[in-house]
Each structure stands twice: as structure tokens, then as C-alpha cells.
Design a protein around this motif. Structure first.
Motif, PDB file in Angstrom:
ATOM      1  N   CYS A   2      -5.962   2.512  -2.799  1.00  0.00           N
ATOM      2  CA  CYS A   2      -4.912   2.859  -3.762  1.00  0.00           C
ATOM      3  C   CYS A   2      -4.695   1.711  -4.758  1.00  0.00           C
ATOM      4  O   CYS A   2      -5.157   0.597  -4.556  1.00  0.00           O
ATOM      5  CB  CYS A   2      -3.604   3.207  -3.041  1.00  0.00           C
ATOM      6  SG  CYS A   2      -2.765   1.790  -2.315  1.00  0.00           S
ATOM      7  N   CYS A  55      -4.869   0.867   2.863  1.00  0.00           N
ATOM      8  CA  CYS A  55      -6.043   1.746   2.757  1.00  0.00           C
ATOM      9  C   CYS A  55      -7.184   1.058   2.010  1.00  0.00           C
ATOM     10  O   CYS A  55      -8.351   1.384   2.212  1.00  0.00           O
ATOM     11  CB  CYS A  55      -5.655   3.051   2.053  1.00  0.00           C
ATOM     12  SG  CYS A  55      -5.229   2.837   0.303  1.00  0.00           S
ATOM     13  N   GLY A  56      -6.847   0.117   1.119  1.00  0.00           N
ATOM     14  CA  GLY A  56      -7.890  -0.581   0.363  1.00  0.00           C
ATOM     15  C   GLY A  56      -8.354   0.194  -0.859  1.00  0.00           C
ATOM     16  O   GLY A  56      -9.189  -0.288  -1.614  1.00  0.00           O
ATOM     17  N   CYS A 101       0.820  -1.217   0.000  1.00  0.00           N
ATOM     18  CA  CYS A 101       0.000   0.000   0.000  1.00  0.00           C
ATOM     19  C   CYS A 101       0.854   1.268   0.000  1.00  0.00           C
ATOM     20  O   CYS A 101       1.787   1.405   0.775  1.00  0.00           O
ATOM     21  CB  CYS A 101      -0.920  -0.007   1.221  1.00  0.00           C
ATOM     22  SG  CYS A 101      -1.957   1.466   1.341  1.00  0.00           S
ATOM     23  N   CYS A 142      -3.055  -1.444  -3.341  1.00  0.00           N
ATOM     24  CA  CYS A 142      -3.987  -2.280  -2.568  1.00  0.00           C
ATOM     25  C   CYS A 142      -4.923  -3.066  -3.489  1.00  0.00           C
ATOM     26  O   CYS A 142      -5.068  -4.282  -3.340  1.00  0.00           O
ATOM     27  CB  CYS A 142      -4.851  -1.409  -1.643  1.00  0.00           C
ATOM     28  SG  CYS A 142      -4.056  -0.970  -0.094  1.00  0.00           S
ATOM     29  N   GLY A 199      -0.952   4.272  -0.151  1.00  0.00           N
ATOM     30  CA  GLY A 199      -1.910   5.324   0.158  1.00  0.00           C
ATOM     31  C   GLY A 199      -2.304   5.985  -1.161  1.00  0.00           C
ATOM     32  O   GLY A 199      -1.548   5.889  -2.131  1.00  0.00           O
TER      33      GLY A 199
END
Ligand SMILES: [Zn+2]
Length: 392
Positions: A76, A73-74, A54, A79, A56
Motif C-alpha cells: 500500500c 503489507c508492503g 500500513c 507502506c 492495506g
């Protein structure tokens, strides 16, 4: 949202992995994730890989430096591509095969030694690290002993005892537990849009095995097969019924294994043929026959394994039914696994003693062991179903 959203009921494991991904002082380059089937080992491994990569959302800007981790973060690019399995610095070994070969491990080691192309790390996830011969494990051992600083190995196995002590001692262990049924149900509601009460019944029936709960919640055929399995307990009155029931259980498992394999086998074969430059309908040149034979053997082994897995699952289901019977017989204040079979559970409880129930559970356990030990399925199951019939 974060990459950890789908890692259900594992707050302790997530805390350790999340910290390692964000704090270099807490980082280790070889990990062993263990947990029972369905606890979400591979989901956790991917989430960890995503958290490691990740950047960001700000990392998505053109020319952005490879900064510190965004913590998973899930959102970017790093991710989302890692979770989807398409990140260039992520390698996942998901074994449909029975064993991971020494050549595959050598390839992995070569991959692991390369510098990451865009990510912060090169992450290698081995989903079934227990499916390796000792000789293969020893090759791997050298690689995880002194990994390059940019490489992270994430090995997964059902338990730490399933891998060699030498591997175990060089990895940092993270143990996943069986998630609470409520947490699994929440996931099914949130992610798959399942009705809450269906989700909870499925999560309980699957004994919190996430993948299985999902299938039970969404696939009526899977529910029917499970109901038919549990019905075996009620139907067996004598030796004749018992033998018939064993045959049916084996047939259902075989049919399920064949159905699961058919499409994938055909795709693999077509891919191999394309790779070998053979046109559809051509006669296979003799020099290529061994490669096709190899694929066919692998597919056959996989089907056999799958059939055994399906049978084992059926026995775990039956075991859960007798567990419920025992709960009723002892008046224990715990939830039934099979809430939708409560009536059958009560009848069985009234018709037998706790001792008989324990003996039946033992018979199921013995059959599971024998299957694991490669006893012919029908033999193992007949002995079991005969032991399940009512006594006098
Ligand atoms: Zn991210």
C-alpha cells in the motif's frame, strides 16, 4: 511480500513489533531498538514505522477511513512511502553528525506533538539515540514520558547501556541479534542479485554486518582493501615492517574517509550557500562566516569519526583472522570467517602457539580501546602492529 522482508534473521524482534502494529493492546508509544552495528536497527525501525502506518491496499481508495493496520503489507501507499522515507508522518533522524543537538531534539518534540496528516500515527525514528548529550536526553525524556496517543518514538542504539537509564526505563526494549551469515547471504541474493557463493563469502567476511556484506559482495575495491588489511598479519616480520604497516592502515582509512566525504561535503556547502542567498563565486559577507565555519567544523568532525570507524573495522577484520587462526590451532569444529584466506590462516596457525594468538588478539583489542579513547590513530596502531610480529 511484507515490510519485514529486509529485516533478516530477527524472527523474535519482528514478532514483537508486528504484534504491536496490529494489536492496540500490545502497543507502546516509546521503543528502544538495540543491536550491534549491522544488525539492521534502522531497517527494523523503518519496517516497524511502515507496519504502523500500513492501511492495506484497500486504504489507498479515495476517502477510505483510517482503519485498522494492514500489518505491513508492503504494497500500500503508506507502506511504500514509509519505507522510502517520504511518508508525511514519518520523521527519521539519521545522524551523520557526531551528536544530535538540543535544538534538533526540540524541533522533533514539536513535530511529535502534531496530529498525523494522513497516517495512523506520527512516527519519530532516532537512529543513533546514543549520540545525545545528557542535557539533550533530558529534554527528550519529558516528551517520551507522556507522548500524545498518536505519537510513536522509535529510538535505536547499539545497546541499552548506551542510553541513559531514565530513557531505557521508559521505553519498551527490542533486542536485535547478529543475524546468521546464511540469512544475510540470502538477502544479498534475493535483493541485490549477488551470486550465492559470493554472497555467502561476503556475509561471513562481514561477520553478518548487512551493509558491509553488501559492499564486499558488490564492490571489488572494498574486497581489495579488506584483503590488504588481512595481509598485514602475514607481512609483518620485524619492527620496521610493523611501523610501515601501521602507517599504511592509517593512510587507507584516511583516503576512504576523504573519498566518502568529498561529494557530500560539496553538496552540503552548496545547499548552505543557497540557503544563505550567496551566489557561486561571491565573497562571503562577514556576518555569514560563522555559519559556514560551523558547517566546516561539523564536516571535519564527521571525517575524523569516519576515519576512526574505518580503522576500527580494519581491526575487527584482523581480529577475525586471528580468531580463525585460533580455531585451527585448537582444532575447533566451527566455520572460518575468512574462508578465502584459509591458506594464510593455516600458515599463521602453524607458526605460532594459541597463547601467542590470544596475546595478538588482546593487542588488537587494546588498540581499539585506545582509538575509542581518542589516542592518535598512528600511535595506537603502531603499538598493535609491533605486538603482532612473530616472536622469536
Ligand atoms: Zn501496507
Amino acid at each position: 511480500m511484507s515490510v519485514w522482508d529486509d529485516v533478516v534473521g530477527q524472527p523474535d524482534a519482528v514478532a514483537v513489533l508486528e504484534r504491536a502494529a496490529t494489536d492496540p493492546a500490545a502497543m507502546t508509544h516509546a521503543w528502544l531498538l538495540t543491536g550491534p552495528p549491522g544488525s539492521g536497527r534502522s531497517v527494523a525501525a523503518r519496517a516497524f514505522a511502515a507496519a504502523l502506518q500500513c492501511t492495506g491496499p484497500e486504504g489507498d481508495a479515495p476517502g477510505a477511513p483510517r482503519g485498522p493496520s494492514g500489518g505491513g503489507c508492503g504494497r500500500c501507499r503508506a507502506c511504500t512511502t514509509t519505507l522510502a522515507g517520504t511518508h508525511p508522518d514519518l520523521t527519521v533522524v539519521a545522524t551523520d553528525k557526531v551528536v544530535i543537538t538540543i535544538d534538533e531534539v526540540r524541533d522533533l518534540i514539536t513535530t511529535a506533538s502534531r496530529t498525523p496528516s494522513t497516517g495512523r500515527f506520527r512516527v519519530i525514528v532516532v537512529e543513533d539515540a546514543d549520540r545525545m548529550a545528557e542535557r539533550t536526553t533530558n529534554v527528550l525524556l519529558k516528551a517520551i514520558e507522556e507522548p500524545p496517543p498518536h505519537t510513536v518514538w522509535v529510538l535505536c542504539a547499539p545497546s541499552a547501556q548506551d542510553v541513559l537509564p531514565t530513557i531505557r526505563s521508559r521505553c519498551r526494549g527490542v533486542v536485535l541479534r547478529v543475524p546468521p551469515a546464511g540469512d544475510v547471504a540470502d538477502l544479498l541474493v534475493r535483493r541485490d542479485g549477488v551470486e550465492p557463493d559470493v554472497a555467502l563469502a561476503a556475509a561471513r567476511a562481514a561477520q553478518s554486518h548487512v551493509g558491509l556484506a553488501r559492499r564486499l559482495a558488490r564492490d571489488p575495491d572494498a574486497r581489495r582493501r579488506r584483503d590488504a588489511t588481512l595481509d598485514v598479519a602475514r607481512r609483518i616480520r620485524g619492527v620496521g615492517d610493523a611501523v610501515l604497516a601501521a602507517g599504511e592502515l592509517v593512510d587507507v582509512a584516511k583516503a576512504e574517509a576523504v573519498a566518502a566525504a568529498a561529494e557530500r561535503d560539496a553538496v552540503e556547502r552548496a545547499e548552505l550557500m543557497r540557503g544563505l542567498g550567496v551566489q557561486e563565486g561571491d565573497t562571503l559577507p562577514p556576518r555569514l562566516r560563522s555559519q559556514v565555519k560551523q558547517l566546516e567544523d561539523d564536516q571535519k568532525r564527521r571525517a575524523t569519526r569516519h576515519q576512526r570507524d574505518v580503522l576500527d573495522r580494519a581491526m575487527v577484520d584482523l581480529l577475525s583472522l586471528y580468531r580463525d587462526v585460533l580455531v585451527v590451532q585448537l582444532g575447533a569444529e566451527v566455520e572460518l570467517v575468512n574462508t578465502q584466506h584459509a591458506a594464510a590462516v593455516r600458515t599463521l596457525a602453524a607458526d605460532s602457539t594459541p597463547e601467542q594468538t590470544v596475546r595478538r588478539m588482546d593487542a588488537i583489542g587494546t588498540a581499539r580501546e585506545r582509538l575509542e579513547g581518542n589516542v592518535a590513530p598512528l600511535l595506537a596502531l603502531e603499538a598493535m602492529t609491533v605486538a603482532l610480529r612473530p616472536q622469536g
